[in-house]
Design a protein around this motif. Structure first.
Motif, PDB file in Angstrom:
ATOM      1  N   THR A 102       2.630   1.836  -3.387  1.00  0.00           N
ATOM      2  CA  THR A 102       1.672   2.262  -4.411  1.00  0.00           C
ATOM      3  C   THR A 102       1.268   3.714  -4.198  1.00  0.00           C
ATOM      4  O   THR A 102       1.238   4.492  -5.157  1.00  0.00           O
ATOM      5  CB  THR A 102       0.427   1.359  -4.374  1.00  0.00           C
ATOM      6  N   GLN A 103       0.968   4.076  -2.959  1.00  0.00           N
ATOM      7  CA  GLN A 103       0.597   5.455  -2.658  1.00  0.00           C
ATOM      8  C   GLN A 103       1.746   6.409  -2.980  1.00  0.00           C
ATOM      9  O   GLN A 103       1.523   7.510  -3.489  1.00  0.00           O
ATOM     10  CB  GLN A 103       0.194   5.604  -1.192  1.00  0.00           C
ATOM     11  N   GLU A 116      -5.159  11.637  -9.601  1.00  0.00           N
ATOM     12  CA  GLU A 116      -6.003  11.854  -8.427  1.00  0.00           C
ATOM     13  C   GLU A 116      -7.144  10.845  -8.400  1.00  0.00           C
ATOM     14  O   GLU A 116      -7.499  10.324  -7.340  1.00  0.00           O
ATOM     15  CB  GLU A 116      -6.556  13.282  -8.421  1.00  0.00           C
ATOM     16  N   ILE A 135       1.979   6.836  -6.830  1.00  0.00           N
ATOM     17  CA  ILE A 135       0.877   7.662  -7.328  1.00  0.00           C
ATOM     18  C   ILE A 135       1.102   9.128  -6.963  1.00  0.00           C
ATOM     19  O   ILE A 135       0.913  10.024  -7.791  1.00  0.00           O
ATOM     20  CB  ILE A 135      -0.470   7.147  -6.799  1.00  0.00           C
ATOM     21  N   SER A 136       1.536   9.385  -5.734  1.00  0.00           N
ATOM     22  CA  SER A 136       1.810  10.764  -5.308  1.00  0.00           C
ATOM     23  C   SER A 136       2.960  11.368  -6.105  1.00  0.00           C
ATOM     24  O   SER A 136       2.917  12.550  -6.477  1.00  0.00           O
ATOM     25  CB  SER A 136       2.131  10.805  -3.825  1.00  0.00           C
ATOM     26  N   TYR A 168      -8.778   0.031  -0.533  1.00  0.00           N
ATOM     27  CA  TYR A 168      -8.223  -0.314   0.771  1.00  0.00           C
ATOM     28  C   TYR A 168      -9.288  -0.250   1.859  1.00  0.00           C
ATOM     29  O   TYR A 168      -9.308  -1.076   2.764  1.00  0.00           O
ATOM     30  CB  TYR A 168      -7.050   0.601   1.124  1.00  0.00           C
ATOM     31  N   MET A 205      -7.912   3.873  -5.226  1.00  0.00           N
ATOM     32  CA  MET A 205      -7.072   3.017  -4.380  1.00  0.00           C
ATOM     33  C   MET A 205      -7.493   3.133  -2.916  1.00  0.00           C
ATOM     34  O   MET A 205      -7.536   2.134  -2.198  1.00  0.00           O
ATOM     35  CB  MET A 205      -5.596   3.396  -4.532  1.00  0.00           C
ATOM     36  N   LYS A 206      -7.815   4.340  -2.475  1.00  0.00           N
ATOM     37  CA  LYS A 206      -8.284   4.514  -1.099  1.00  0.00           C
ATOM     38  C   LYS A 206      -9.605   3.789  -0.886  1.00  0.00           C
ATOM     39  O   LYS A 206      -9.819   3.186   0.174  1.00  0.00           O
ATOM     40  CB  LYS A 206      -8.435   6.000  -0.780  1.00  0.00           C
ATOM     41  N   ASN A 222      -5.766   7.651  -7.204  1.00  0.00           N
ATOM     42  CA  ASN A 222      -5.550   7.745  -5.765  1.00  0.00           C
ATOM     43  C   ASN A 222      -6.853   7.535  -4.996  1.00  0.00           C
ATOM     44  O   ASN A 222      -6.894   6.798  -4.011  1.00  0.00           O
ATOM     45  CB  ASN A 222      -4.938   9.106  -5.427  1.00  0.00           C
ATOM     46  N   LYS A 243       0.826  -1.204   0.000  1.00  0.00           N
ATOM     47  CA  LYS A 243       0.000   0.000   0.000  1.00  0.00           C
ATOM     48  C   LYS A 243       0.862   1.255   0.000  1.00  0.00           C
ATOM     49  O   LYS A 243       0.602   2.186  -0.759  1.00  0.00           O
ATOM     50  CB  LYS A 243      -0.921  -0.028   1.213  1.00  0.00           C
ATOM     51  N   ASN A 244       1.883   1.288   0.840  1.00  0.00           N
ATOM     52  CA  ASN A 244       2.714   2.485   0.955  1.00  0.00           C
ATOM     53  C   ASN A 244       3.487   2.764  -0.327  1.00  0.00           C
ATOM     54  O   ASN A 244       3.618   3.911  -0.730  1.00  0.00           O
ATOM     55  CB  ASN A 244       3.673   2.353   2.131  1.00  0.00           C
TER      56      ASN A 244
END
Length: 88
Positions: A6-7, A59, A10-11, A69, A65-66, A62, A3-4
């Protein structure tokens, strides 16, 4: 992929997209300024729209993905509740 990570990716891509907005709009503005201010302004706005497309795209990724999760966490909680109900 975690998760971290991937985030983070994306960021990073979203930040690069914001840089793309600034670079493309500045480039188009200054290179078309010799044709007139209005033409240069519209060229810069057009260039900004190209970069803003990528900003909104990343965005959207993102946000989705949230949601994914969050749904995974809810599913795990519901499975735990169901297991507890079956045991009692």
């Amino acid at each position: 992929m975690s998760k971290n990570l991937t985030q983070f990716i994306i960021s990073l891509l979203q930040g690069a997209s914001w840089a793309l907005v600034i670079i493309i709009s500045s480039y188009l503005f200054f290179h078309t300024l010799s044709y007139g201010f209005i033409y240069a302004l519209f060229s810069a706005i057009f260039g900004a729209f190209i970069g803003l497309f990528f900003v909104s795209f990343f965005e959207l990724i993102n946000i989705e993905m949230k949601k994914l999760y969050q749904a995974e966490k809810q599913t795990k909680l519901l499975q735990d509740i169901l297991q507890e109900l079956k045991n009692n």
